[in-house]
Design a protein around this motif. Structure first.
Motif, PDB file in Angstrom:
ATOM      1  N   VAL A   1     -16.493  -0.277  18.724  1.00 31.63           N
ATOM      2  CA  VAL A   1     -15.170   0.054  18.219  1.00 31.63           C
ATOM      3  C   VAL A   1     -14.794  -0.997  17.189  1.00 31.63           C
ATOM      4  O   VAL A   1     -15.003  -2.192  17.397  1.00 31.63           O
ATOM      5  N   LYS A   2     -14.227  -0.550  16.059  1.00 32.07           N
ATOM      6  CA  LYS A   2     -13.781  -1.474  15.020  1.00 32.07           C
ATOM      7  C   LYS A   2     -12.279  -1.698  15.157  1.00 32.07           C
ATOM      8  O   LYS A   2     -11.518  -0.762  15.326  1.00 32.07           O
ATOM      9  N   VAL A   3     -11.893  -2.954  15.059  1.00 30.87           N
ATOM     10  CA  VAL A   3     -10.485  -3.337  15.077  1.00 30.87           C
ATOM     11  C   VAL A   3     -10.181  -3.874  13.686  1.00 30.87           C
ATOM     12  O   VAL A   3     -10.880  -4.760  13.194  1.00 30.87           O
ATOM     13  N   ILE A   4      -9.146  -3.326  13.035  1.00 31.41           N
ATOM     14  CA  ILE A   4      -8.826  -3.683  11.658  1.00 31.41           C
ATOM     15  C   ILE A   4      -7.405  -4.224  11.600  1.00 31.41           C
ATOM     16  O   ILE A   4      -6.488  -3.632  12.165  1.00 31.41           O
ATOM     17  N   VAL A   5      -7.241  -5.354  10.919  1.00 33.04           N
ATOM     18  CA  VAL A   5      -5.916  -5.936  10.700  1.00 33.04           C
ATOM     19  C   VAL A   5      -5.671  -5.947   9.202  1.00 33.04           C
ATOM     20  O   VAL A   5      -6.512  -6.423   8.433  1.00 33.04           O
ATOM     21  N   VAL A   6      -4.538  -5.389   8.778  1.00 38.40           N
ATOM     22  CA  VAL A   6      -4.207  -5.288   7.359  1.00 38.40           C
ATOM     23  C   VAL A   6      -2.826  -5.889   7.135  1.00 38.40           C
ATOM     24  O   VAL A   6      -1.891  -5.595   7.882  1.00 38.40           O
ATOM     25  N   GLY A   7      -2.709  -6.731   6.125  1.00 39.40           N
ATOM     26  CA  GLY A   7      -1.416  -7.330   5.784  1.00 39.40           C
ATOM     27  C   GLY A   7      -1.612  -8.467   4.804  1.00 39.40           C
ATOM     28  O   GLY A   7      -2.662  -8.581   4.168  1.00 39.40           O
ATOM     29  N   SER A   8      -0.615  -9.340   4.719  1.00 37.39           N
ATOM     30  CA  SER A   8      -0.758 -10.512   3.855  1.00 37.39           C
ATOM     31  C   SER A   8      -1.812 -11.435   4.461  1.00 37.39           C
ATOM     32  O   SER A   8      -2.113 -11.354   5.654  1.00 37.39           O
ATOM     33  N   LEU A   9      -2.369 -12.312   3.655  1.00 37.87           N
ATOM     34  CA  LEU A   9      -3.378 -13.252   4.151  1.00 37.87           C
ATOM     35  C   LEU A   9      -2.822 -14.071   5.308  1.00 37.87           C
ATOM     36  O   LEU A   9      -3.485 -14.249   6.334  1.00 37.87           O
ATOM     37  N   LYS A  10      -1.584 -14.545   5.173  1.00 36.77           N
ATOM     38  CA  LYS A  10      -0.960 -15.346   6.224  1.00 36.77           C
ATOM     39  C   LYS A  10      -0.731 -14.503   7.488  1.00 36.77           C
ATOM     40  O   LYS A  10      -0.998 -14.956   8.601  1.00 36.77           O
ATOM     41  N   GLY A  11      -0.273 -13.264   7.323  1.00 38.30           N
ATOM     42  CA  GLY A  11      -0.020 -12.390   8.459  1.00 38.30           C
ATOM     43  C   GLY A  11      -1.291 -12.025   9.208  1.00 38.30           C
ATOM     44  O   GLY A  11      -1.333 -12.036  10.446  1.00 38.30           O
TER      45      GLY A  11
ATOM     46  N   PRO B   1      -1.708  -4.912  -4.052  1.00 39.54           N
ATOM     47  CA  PRO B   1      -1.581  -6.330  -4.423  1.00 39.54           C
ATOM     48  C   PRO B   1      -1.008  -7.171  -3.286  1.00 39.54           C
ATOM     49  O   PRO B   1      -0.049  -6.773  -2.623  1.00 39.54           O
ATOM     50  N   GLY B   2      -1.639  -8.320  -3.040  1.00 38.31           N
ATOM     51  CA  GLY B   2      -1.170  -9.248  -2.018  1.00 38.31           C
ATOM     52  C   GLY B   2      -1.561  -8.861  -0.606  1.00 38.31           C
ATOM     53  O   GLY B   2      -1.154  -9.510   0.352  1.00 38.31           O
ATOM     54  N   GLU B   3      -2.378  -7.819  -0.443  1.00 39.08           N
ATOM     55  CA  GLU B   3      -2.766  -7.344   0.886  1.00 39.08           C
ATOM     56  C   GLU B   3      -4.257  -7.551   1.093  1.00 39.08           C
ATOM     57  O   GLU B   3      -5.054  -7.361   0.190  1.00 39.08           O
ATOM     58  N   VAL B   4      -4.619  -7.967   2.319  1.00 42.12           N
ATOM     59  CA  VAL B   4      -6.021  -8.136   2.698  1.00 42.12           C
ATOM     60  C   VAL B   4      -6.265  -7.406   4.004  1.00 42.12           C
ATOM     61  O   VAL B   4      -5.327  -7.022   4.710  1.00 42.12           O
ATOM     62  N   MET B   5      -7.545  -7.239   4.327  1.00 40.93           N
ATOM     63  CA  MET B   5      -7.901  -6.684   5.630  1.00 40.93           C
ATOM     64  C   MET B   5      -9.060  -7.472   6.207  1.00 40.93           C
ATOM     65  O   MET B   5      -9.882  -8.040   5.485  1.00 40.93           O
ATOM     66  N   SER B   6      -9.104  -7.528   7.525  1.00 38.01           N
ATOM     67  CA  SER B   6     -10.188  -8.180   8.236  1.00 38.01           C
ATOM     68  C   SER B   6     -10.592  -7.257   9.378  1.00 38.01           C
ATOM     69  O   SER B   6      -9.744  -6.605   9.994  1.00 38.01           O
ATOM     70  N   VAL B   7     -11.891  -7.201   9.649  1.00 41.44           N
ATOM     71  CA  VAL B   7     -12.429  -6.263  10.629  1.00 41.44           C
ATOM     72  C   VAL B   7     -13.280  -7.013  11.636  1.00 41.44           C
ATOM     73  O   VAL B   7     -13.964  -7.979  11.307  1.00 41.44           O
ATOM     74  N   MET B   8     -13.227  -6.560  12.877  1.00 38.77           N
ATOM     75  CA  MET B   8     -14.177  -7.047  13.887  1.00 38.77           C
ATOM     76  C   MET B   8     -14.727  -5.843  14.619  1.00 38.77           C
ATOM     77  O   MET B   8     -14.097  -4.789  14.659  1.00 38.77           O
ATOM     78  N   ARG B   9     -15.896  -5.970  15.177  1.00 40.43           N
ATOM     79  CA  ARG B   9     -16.527  -4.892  15.928  1.00 40.43           C
ATOM     80  C   ARG B   9     -16.743  -5.361  17.355  1.00 40.43           C
ATOM     81  O   ARG B   9     -17.258  -6.458  17.575  1.00 40.43           O
ATOM     82  N   ARG B  10     -16.344  -4.534  18.299  1.00 40.93           N
ATOM     83  CA  ARG B  10     -16.445  -4.884  19.725  1.00 40.93           C
ATOM     84  C   ARG B  10     -17.204  -3.783  20.440  1.00 40.93           C
ATOM     85  O   ARG B  10     -16.937  -2.603  20.248  1.00 40.93           O
ATOM     86  N   CYS B  11     -18.134  -4.165  21.281  1.00 37.00           N
ATOM     87  CA  CYS B  11     -18.859  -3.206  22.099  1.00 37.00           C
ATOM     88  C   CYS B  11     -18.079  -3.037  23.403  1.00 37.00           C
ATOM     89  O   CYS B  11     -17.751  -4.005  24.071  1.00 37.00           O
ATOM     90  N   VAL B  12     -17.777  -1.776  23.752  1.00 35.98           N
ATOM     91  CA  VAL B  12     -17.047  -1.502  24.980  1.00 35.98           C
ATOM     92  C   VAL B  12     -17.884  -0.589  25.861  1.00 35.98           C
ATOM     93  O   VAL B  12     -18.649   0.245  25.374  1.00 35.98           O
ATOM     94  N   LEU B  13     -17.748  -0.747  27.154  1.00 35.76           N
ATOM     95  CA  LEU B  13     -18.413   0.077  28.128  1.00 35.76           C
ATOM     96  C   LEU B  13     -17.519   1.270  28.421  1.00 35.76           C
ATOM     97  O   LEU B  13     -16.359   1.115  28.785  1.00 35.76           O
ATOM     98  N   LEU B  14     -18.040   2.458  28.219  1.00 37.32           N
ATOM     99  CA  LEU B  14     -17.263   3.677  28.466  1.00 37.32           C
ATOM    100  C   LEU B  14     -17.377   4.056  29.937  1.00 37.32           C
ATOM    101  O   LEU B  14     -18.424   3.931  30.540  1.00 37.32           O
ATOM    102  N   ASP B  15     -16.292   4.543  30.485  1.00 41.39           N
ATOM    103  CA  ASP B  15     -16.299   4.965  31.899  1.00 41.39           C
ATOM    104  C   ASP B  15     -16.872   6.344  32.047  1.00 41.39           C
ATOM    105  O   ASP B  15     -16.733   7.200  31.271  1.00 41.39           O
TER     106      ASP B  15
END
Length: 84
Positions: free
Chosen positions: A32-42, A70-84
Motif C-alpha cells: 500500500v502506498k501512503v502519499i503526503v502532499v503539501g508544503s515542504l514544511k507541512g 507551485p510551492g507544493e511537494v509530495m512524498s511517498v512511502m510503501r508499506r507491506c500489509v498482511l490481508l485478513d
C-alpha cells in the motif's frame, strides 16, 4: 485542483502500460502506498509526526518531489500489509 490528475501528453498511453499487481495471493500480503502532499514544511511535519507515533521511519519516505502546483511537494512511502 482537478487538472493535477489529468494525463500528461508526454506519458505513454495507459493501454501500453503494464500494471503489476501489488497483491501476492499466495502470501496474503499487499503493498500500500501512503502519499503526503503539501508544503515542504507541512509534509516534513507529517512525516516526523508519523515517526513519533511509530508508523514509519523517516528514511522510508521518498525525497519530497515538487508537484505541478507551485510551492507544493509530495512524498511517498510503501508499506507491506498482511490481508485478513
Amino acid at each position: 485542483m482537478v487538472t493535477n490528475f489529468l494525463t500528461d501528453a508526454n506519458q505513454p498511453d495507459s493501454s501500453s502500460v503494464q500494471v503489476r499487481t501489488s497483491t501476492d495471493p499466495k502470501s496474503g500480503r499487499e503493498y500500500v502506498k501512503v502519499i503526503v502532499v503539501g508544503s515542504l514544511k507541512g509534509v516534513g511535519k507529517i512525516i516526523h509526526t508519523l515517526y513519533r507515533l511509530g508508523f514509519a521511519e523517516v528514511t522510508e519516505w521518498s525525497v519530497p518531489t515538487p508537484t505541478k502546483t507551485p510551492g507544493e511537494v509530495m512524498s511517498v512511502m510503501r508499506r507491506c500489509v498482511l490481508l485478513d
